[in-house]
Structure formats: structure tokens, C-alpha cells
Design a protein around this motif. Structure first.
Motif, PDB file in Angstrom:
ATOM      1  N   UNK A  14     -15.928  21.097 -40.271  1.00  0.00           N
ATOM      2  CA  UNK A  14     -17.143  21.500 -39.563  1.00  0.00           C
ATOM      3  C   UNK A  14     -17.996  20.303 -39.165  1.00  0.00           C
ATOM      4  N   UNK A  15     -17.348  19.188 -38.843  1.00  0.00           N
ATOM      5  CA  UNK A  15     -18.097  18.010 -38.434  1.00  0.00           C
ATOM      6  C   UNK A  15     -18.520  18.128 -36.980  1.00  0.00           C
ATOM      7  N   UNK A  16     -19.527  17.361 -36.631  1.00  0.00           N
ATOM      8  CA  UNK A  16     -19.984  17.280 -35.245  1.00  0.00           C
ATOM      9  C   UNK A  16     -18.847  16.830 -34.336  1.00  0.00           C
ATOM     10  N   UNK A  17     -18.068  15.839 -34.787  1.00  0.00           N
ATOM     11  CA  UNK A  17     -16.989  15.303 -33.958  1.00  0.00           C
ATOM     12  C   UNK A  17     -15.960  16.376 -33.620  1.00  0.00           C
ATOM     13  N   UNK A  18     -15.663  17.252 -34.569  1.00  0.00           N
ATOM     14  CA  UNK A  18     -14.696  18.313 -34.315  1.00  0.00           C
ATOM     15  C   UNK A  18     -15.236  19.285 -33.263  1.00  0.00           C
ATOM     16  N   UNK A  19     -16.505  19.633 -33.330  1.00  0.00           N
ATOM     17  CA  UNK A  19     -17.092  20.575 -32.384  1.00  0.00           C
ATOM     18  C   UNK A  19     -17.079  20.023 -30.968  1.00  0.00           C
ATOM     19  N   UNK A  20     -17.428  18.728 -30.792  1.00  0.00           N
ATOM     20  CA  UNK A  20     -17.581  18.164 -29.446  1.00  0.00           C
ATOM     21  C   UNK A  20     -16.293  17.558 -28.917  1.00  0.00           C
ATOM     22  N   UNK A  21     -15.195  17.649 -29.670  1.00  0.00           N
ATOM     23  CA  UNK A  21     -13.923  17.101 -29.198  1.00  0.00           C
ATOM     24  C   UNK A  21     -13.472  17.830 -27.939  1.00  0.00           C
ATOM     25  N   UNK A 164     -33.150  27.482 -39.671  1.00  0.00           N
ATOM     26  CA  UNK A 164     -32.646  26.116 -39.845  1.00  0.00           C
ATOM     27  C   UNK A 164     -32.596  25.730 -41.320  1.00  0.00           C
ATOM     28  N   UNK A 165     -33.547  26.216 -42.088  1.00  0.00           N
ATOM     29  CA  UNK A 165     -33.532  25.953 -43.532  1.00  0.00           C
ATOM     30  C   UNK A 165     -32.289  26.563 -44.174  1.00  0.00           C
ATOM     31  N   UNK A 166     -31.942  27.773 -43.761  1.00  0.00           N
ATOM     32  CA  UNK A 166     -30.741  28.431 -44.287  1.00  0.00           C
ATOM     33  C   UNK A 166     -29.475  27.701 -43.857  1.00  0.00           C
ATOM     34  N   UNK A 167     -29.447  27.225 -42.623  1.00  0.00           N
ATOM     35  CA  UNK A 167     -28.283  26.489 -42.121  1.00  0.00           C
ATOM     36  C   UNK A 167     -28.098  25.184 -42.888  1.00  0.00           C
ATOM     37  N   UNK A 168     -29.192  24.519 -43.211  1.00  0.00           N
ATOM     38  CA  UNK A 168     -29.105  23.223 -43.909  1.00  0.00           C
ATOM     39  C   UNK A 168     -28.531  23.353 -45.322  1.00  0.00           C
ATOM     40  N   UNK A 169     -28.510  24.547 -45.874  1.00  0.00           N
ATOM     41  CA  UNK A 169     -27.867  24.737 -47.178  1.00  0.00           C
ATOM     42  C   UNK A 169     -26.372  24.469 -47.107  1.00  0.00           C
ATOM     43  N   UNK A 174     -25.984  15.186 -39.742  1.00  0.00           N
ATOM     44  CA  UNK A 174     -27.205  15.017 -38.958  1.00  0.00           C
ATOM     45  C   UNK A 174     -27.039  15.307 -37.484  1.00  0.00           C
ATOM     46  N   UNK A 175     -25.955  14.843 -36.874  1.00  0.00           N
ATOM     47  CA  UNK A 175     -25.740  15.078 -35.447  1.00  0.00           C
ATOM     48  C   UNK A 175     -25.532  16.559 -35.162  1.00  0.00           C
ATOM     49  N   UNK A 176     -24.822  17.222 -36.052  1.00  0.00           N
ATOM     50  CA  UNK A 176     -24.598  18.653 -35.874  1.00  0.00           C
ATOM     51  C   UNK A 176     -25.904  19.428 -36.000  1.00  0.00           C
ATOM     52  N   UNK A 177     -26.733  19.045 -36.944  1.00  0.00           N
ATOM     53  CA  UNK A 177     -28.033  19.718 -37.097  1.00  0.00           C
ATOM     54  C   UNK A 177     -28.897  19.535 -35.860  1.00  0.00           C
ATOM     55  N   UNK A 185     -33.646  26.068 -30.484  1.00  0.00           N
ATOM     56  CA  UNK A 185     -34.939  25.843 -29.831  1.00  0.00           C
ATOM     57  C   UNK A 185     -34.938  26.076 -28.340  1.00  0.00           C
ATOM     58  N   UNK A 186     -33.774  26.411 -27.755  1.00  0.00           N
ATOM     59  CA  UNK A 186     -33.698  26.612 -26.303  1.00  0.00           C
ATOM     60  C   UNK A 186     -34.337  27.919 -25.853  1.00  0.00           C
TER      61      UNK A 186
END
Length: 330
Positions: A14-21, A164-169, A174-177, A185-186
């Protein structure tokens, strides 16, 4: 629900790099476009697909990606709902995020949450409620009661900060957050609140949010027969007063912990009178289609939607209604 969440080596990556690949963005595009290939905005994106995906990848990697605006319109299903549709580019990002994050969160959800989850859905939810009715009434030998609740304007009142607090658990990348904060926020119904009904990510975020309620009811209140679909939930018990007490506690919890309000009109009725849930009325001895659903089906049935309607009827005691429905088009 569309798409298959991504797994790697038997576990979730679930890394940022995997999502944006590019691989994940390409897979997200294929899943997103199913059933939409004739839409003009989808065709426009597909015309320069390679360039569009490369540019999207570069923007995400560099941190310059910004979520665009939404198109707004209303649908009736049968309730009138205000839908906000993101651009194709943004919806590919939503699908890419969903593919990778679904299992990370889904495995922490309770079994009896049925909205927008693989191998769940309305029909399985109704079947599970029927099982609960049999359990609590000891196969119709005992009197039991059902507490049925729903939340006032649920999607419009989801608090971004709490979400966001629940997601941070679960996530500390950091990049994914930052990306998730950009998506959340959109959209706002009012300052710092609200999720759009049209986003696939909103389905996941809603379950993350109400998983707090699910776990409270199951683990703190020890409710054995509890089921939820989106913001509708039912608790069964043989003691009506105990259900009334639980309703007061749940009302307090949703307000103080989640910033949500239950509707003022909450029903606690005998199970033998029927439980109105997901378009059906579940009774101890059988299930019937809700009257309003029946008349809407008879009014709108045609050859294109007949198979879907017959599928709905197959989950209830509806022999006469099935014949009436077939007569409408024969």
C-alpha cells in the motif's frame, strides 16, 4: 462495485509508489472504463490515453497533481440524490487508490457490514438479516424486537479531520497521506465536511468512517445481531427496553465521536411486524418486497431491465408479483 484491489506476494502493498505506478494507473483505467466507453469524456481521455496516463503519473510522482472540479446533477433512485462527478482523470486516480487500499481496510471491517464490499451487497445483507431473525426468535418461538436507525445526511456530514485521523491509524506513508488529503479535500458541503456520492473512494471512506460505529456496537455494546448497509443499521434483541437503551448510547456515540446525528424518528418494533431493510420487508416466516419498491417496478419494468427486476424478486416470496411483472411486457 468495480475493480479488483491489488495484492502482491500474498499480502497488500500500500505504498504511494505502488498506487502511482504506470501499471496500477493502467489497470485502474481499464477497470474505470467498463460500461463507460461510449461516454464522450471517456472517449476524449482514451484518444490520447498513453500521453494522459504518462502526464498523470508524472504529476502524481512530482507532487503537482491537483484534483479538479466536479460536475453536479441529480438522480432519482428512487430518492432524489445530488451527485457530483469528477473528471475522468481524477476518477482514474480514485480507482488507482481504491485498488491498492481496499484490502488494507476491508480486513479490519466487521463481517456484518454489507455496503460496497466484495462478496457482500444488498441480497446477502437481507439473507443475513433473515438468519438473525431466526436466531433471535429461536425459530419463531420467542418474541423479539428490531431497532432500525439511519444517519441524517450521512455523506454530507462526514468530517474530513475525523476521517483522516482514522486513515492515519493504518497508513504512515507521508506522500500517500498527502494524496488522500487532496482527494478528500476536493469536495465540501460545508467547511471541512462532506464526501461526493460519485467517487469510488467515497465508498471506501464511508466504510472506514462507520467501522468505528460497527466496532462500538459489536465490541462495546456486545450486540450479537447487528447489521449495517451504508448508513442504515438494525439491532435485534428480545428485550425492547434494552434496545431503547442502546439507541440512546449509539446516538451519543455517533454525535460525540463521529459528528453525526441519527434521525429523530427511530423505530423499535416487534420482529413479527416485519423489518423494512434494503427494499425488502423481512418477516420471521418469509420475506416480501417493500410496497413502494413493488409499485416502482411495475411502473418502470421493460425488456432491458426485466432480468434485473426478476433477480430482485427471486430473493422474496413474490410468485404473484413476478407474474404481474411479466404481464407488463408480454
Amino acid at each position: 462495485m468495480s475493480g479488483t484491489p491489488e495484492l502482491s506476494g500474498g499480502g497488500l502493498v500500500h505504498s504511494f509508489e505502488r498506487i502511482v505506478s504506470l501499471g496500477n494507473l493502467s489497470a485502474a483505467w481499464r477497470e474505470f472504463k467498463r460500461g463507460k466507453s461510449k461516454k464522450r469524456d471517456v472517449q476524449h481521455f482514451a484518444f490520447s490515453l498513453g500521453d494522459n496516463l504518462l502526464q498523470l503519473h508524472d504529476d502524481l510522482v512530482s507532487g503537482s497533481y491537483r484534483h479538479g472540479r466536479y460536475d453536479s446533477f441529480y438522480i432519482s433512485d428512487p430518492k432524489r440524490r445530488h451527485i457530483h462527478k469528477a473528471s475522468v482523470r481524477d476518477r482514474v486516480v480514485h480507482q488507482a487508490v481504491f485498488r491498492v487500499l481496499y484490502h488494507l481496510f476491508d480486513r479490519s471491517f466487521i463481517y456484518d457490514s454489507y455496503s460496497c464490499r466484495f462478496n457482500k451487497g444488498t441480497h446477502r445483507g437481507v439473507q443475513r438479516l433473515k438468519q438473525f431473525v431466526q436466531q433471535v426468535t429461536v425459530n419463531r418461538r420467542a418474541t423479539a424486537y428490531a431497532l432500525k436507525c439511519d444517519i441524517v445526511k450521512f455523506f454530507a456530514n462526514i468530517d474530513h479531520g475525523i476521517l483522516l485521523q482514522l486513515i492515519r491509524r493504518k497508513i504512515n506513508d507521508g506522500k500517500l497521506l498527502v494524496l488522500l488529503e487532496e482527494i478528500i479535500g476536493s469536495f465540501e458541503t460545508h467547511l471541512g465536511k462532506g464526501l461526493p456520492l460519485g467517487n469510488v473512494t467515497s465508498q471506501l471512506f464511508a466504510n472506514i468512517y462507520l467501522n468505528e460505529l460497527d466496532r462500538f456496537v459489536k465490541h462495546e455494546l456486545k450486540a450479537r445481531q447487528y447489521i449495517r448497509y451504508c448508513d442504515d443499521f438494525v439491532i435485534l434483541h428480545r428485550d425492547a427496553q434494552k434496545l431503547a437503551n442502546r439507541e440512546a448510547v449509539v446516538r451519543c456515540f455517533t454525535k460525540t465521536r463521529l459528528g453525526l446525528a441519527l434521525h429523530d424518528v427511530v423505530s423499535i418494533n416487534k420482529v413479527s411486524h416485519g423489518i423494512d431493510f434494503l427494499g425488502y420487508v423481512v418477516l420471521p416466516h418469509h420475506t416480501v418486497v417493500r410496497t413502494s419498491t413493488k409499485w416502482r417496478m411495475l411502473r418502470n419494468v421493460n425488456r432491458d431491465n426485466l432480468a434485473s427486476y426478476l433477480g430482485i424478486l427471486s430473493h422474496a416470496k413474490t410468485h404473484r408479483l413476478t407474474i404481474e411483472t411479466l404481464k407488463q411486457i408480454l
